[in-house]
Design an enzyme around this catalytic site. Structure first.
Site, PDB file in Angstrom:
ATOM      1  N   HIS A 184     -14.189 -23.795  23.432  1.00  0.00           N
ATOM      2  CA  HIS A 184     -13.962 -23.943  21.988  1.00  0.00           C
ATOM      3  C   HIS A 184     -14.904 -25.003  21.431  1.00  0.00           C
ATOM      4  CE1 HIS A 184     -12.051 -24.878  18.179  1.00  0.00           C
ATOM      5  NE2 HIS A 184     -11.539 -23.656  18.233  1.00  0.00           N
ATOM      6  N   ASN A 244      -4.554 -20.187  17.920  1.00  0.00           N
ATOM      7  CA  ASN A 244      -4.914 -21.420  18.626  1.00  0.00           C
ATOM      8  C   ASN A 244      -4.241 -22.568  17.879  1.00  0.00           C
ATOM      9  OD1 ASN A 244      -6.056 -23.645  19.782  1.00  0.00           O
ATOM     10  ND2 ASN A 244      -8.150 -23.226  19.089  1.00  0.00           N
ATOM     11  N   GLY A 258     -11.700 -24.651  10.137  1.00  0.00           N
ATOM     12  CA  GLY A 258     -10.888 -25.672   9.474  1.00  0.00           C
ATOM     13  C   GLY A 258     -11.451 -26.138   8.139  1.00  0.00           C
ATOM     14  N   LYS A 273      -4.103 -25.615  18.679  1.00  0.00           N
ATOM     15  CA  LYS A 273      -4.780 -26.917  18.832  1.00  0.00           C
ATOM     16  C   LYS A 273      -3.760 -27.996  19.182  1.00  0.00           C
ATOM     17  CE  LYS A 273      -8.365 -25.101  15.904  1.00  0.00           C
ATOM     18  NZ  LYS A 273      -9.479 -25.318  14.986  1.00  0.00           N
ATOM     19  N   GLU A 281     -14.442 -27.380  19.509  1.00  0.00           N
ATOM     20  CA  GLU A 281     -13.901 -28.755  19.556  1.00  0.00           C
ATOM     21  C   GLU A 281     -14.051 -29.336  20.964  1.00  0.00           C
ATOM     22  OE1 GLU A 281     -10.179 -27.644  17.778  1.00  0.00           O
ATOM     23  OE2 GLU A 281     -11.266 -27.266  15.915  1.00  0.00           O
ATOM     24  N   GLU A 285     -17.047 -18.041  16.595  1.00  0.00           N
ATOM     25  CA  GLU A 285     -16.480 -18.984  15.632  1.00  0.00           C
ATOM     26  C   GLU A 285     -17.600 -19.877  15.097  1.00  0.00           C
ATOM     27  OE1 GLU A 285     -11.971 -19.537  16.554  1.00  0.00           O
ATOM     28  OE2 GLU A 285     -13.080 -21.064  17.629  1.00  0.00           O
ATOM     29  N   SER A 301     -11.301 -20.053   9.571  1.00  0.00           N
ATOM     30  CA  SER A 301     -10.629 -19.898   8.282  1.00  0.00           C
ATOM     31  C   SER A 301     -10.098 -18.478   8.027  1.00  0.00           C
ATOM     32  CB  SER A 301     -11.528 -20.360   7.137  1.00  0.00           C
ATOM     33  OG  SER A 301     -11.861 -21.727   7.312  1.00  0.00           O
TER      34      SER A 301
HETATM   35  P1  13P Z   1      -9.189 -22.367  11.543  1.00  0.00           P
HETATM   36  O1  13P Z   1      -8.544 -21.014  11.503  1.00  0.00           O
HETATM   37  O2  13P Z   1      -8.254 -23.497  11.227  1.00  0.00           O
HETATM   38  O3  13P Z   1     -10.468 -22.409  10.757  1.00  0.00           O
HETATM   39  O4  13P Z   1      -9.615 -22.618  13.086  1.00  0.00           O
HETATM   40  C1  13P Z   1     -10.305 -21.636  13.771  1.00  0.00           C
HETATM   41  C2  13P Z   1     -10.343 -21.985  15.210  1.00  0.00           C
HETATM   42  O5  13P Z   1     -10.924 -22.969  15.615  1.00  0.00           O
HETATM   43  C3  13P Z   1      -9.600 -21.119  16.135  1.00  0.00           C
HETATM   44  O6  13P Z   1      -9.917 -21.398  17.454  1.00  0.00           O
END
Ligand code: 13P
Length: 255
Positions: free
Chosen positions: A98, A12, A176, A14, A100, A170, A216
């Site tokens: 997601h 992903n 992140g 983003k 976010e 997640e 992560s």
């Molecule tokens: P990270 O791998 O940066 O923690 O993000 C995970 C994520 O949100 C994947 O959709």
């Protein structure tokens, strides 16, 4: 590593990468994963890269997914992209719900359910994200939150459609942050999700469902995470932005 279900490693991206950065990435990534055919490899770039990426990946072992979509085919929905538009580009997989999208753009479980139903009715594959916040985990509410998200997310679906979905667990506090959930926490949550889906749709169907872990994931931890019984793949943010690092994750390799 023998897995019960075909592994899926999805990146992903983003809101990262321009077209030229995407092209540069692919010129090295495709070579690094060439010939891998025992798992699904997928990249979800931003909308402006989708069309070109589909062209560049044509005939390769890497698939393209979108990061989001609206549930209607067309209409007065400024700024939105529809399933019909994604299918028109040759894209049939989409990340839905997601954290976010939930937290920054205030998407709720009902909207996410409409997107999942729309994806299924268009014969698209939704990657349905769920996960608890740190506050919810510390208050001992993890299982309640996951159950609620699963129940509402799958509402109105026929049992036979459930395995067409991929669930991504997640935990919000691990996204992140560099804080990966412990192996025990991951396996426990994935088992819980599979059991809940089993109650809703039947055990046979739950056994077919792929459940990804996200939060992560990096080369240093992917092998251990992938060794867990109920983990069928990973949804990777930060560590997918460099081709070398994501290729190692695809191979479950530390170095
Ligand atoms: P990270 O791998 O940066 O923690 O993000 C995970 C994520 O949100 C994947 O959709």
């Amino acid at each position: 590593m023998d897995k019960k279900r075909r592994p899926l490693l999805a990146a992903n991206w983003k809101m990262y990468k321009t077209l030229s950065e995407m092209e540069k990435y692919l010129s090295s990534f495709l070579g690094l994963v060439a010939g891998i055919d025992d798992r699904d490899i997928m990249l979800a770039p931003n909308y402006t890269c989708l069309n070109r990426m589909v062209e560049l990946l044509n005939g390769s072992n890497v698939k393209v997914a979108a990061q989001n979509m609206f549930y209607q085919d067309e209409g007065a929905f400024t700024g939105e992209i529809s399933p019909k538009m994604l299918l028109d580009m040759g894209i049939n997989t989409v990340i839905v719900g997601h954290s976010e999208r939930r937290h920054i753009f205030h998407e709720d479980d009902e909207l996410i359910n409409q997107k999942i139903r729309s994806a299924i009715s268009h014969e698209m594959k939704p990657i349905f994200c769920i996960g608890e916040t740190l506050e919810e985990r510390e208050a001992g509410k993890t299982s309640r939150v996951l159950e609620y998200q699963i129940r509402l997310g799958l509402k109105g679906l026929q049992n036979k459609d459930v395995p067409k979905i991929v669930v991504a667990y997640e935990p919000v506090w691990a996204i992140g942050t560099g804080k990966t959930a412990s192996l025990e926490q991951i396996q426990e949550a994935h088992r819980l999700v599979r059991d809940m889906v089993g109650e809703l749709a039947g055990e046979d169907i739950a056994e077919k469902l792929r459940i990804l872990y996200g939060g992560s994931v990096k080369p240093a931890n992917v092998k251990d995470i992938m060794s867990l019984d109920d983990v069928d793949g990973a949804l990777v943010g930060g560590a997918s932005l460099e081709p070398e690092s994501f290729a190692k994750i695809v191979r479950f390799e530390e170095n």
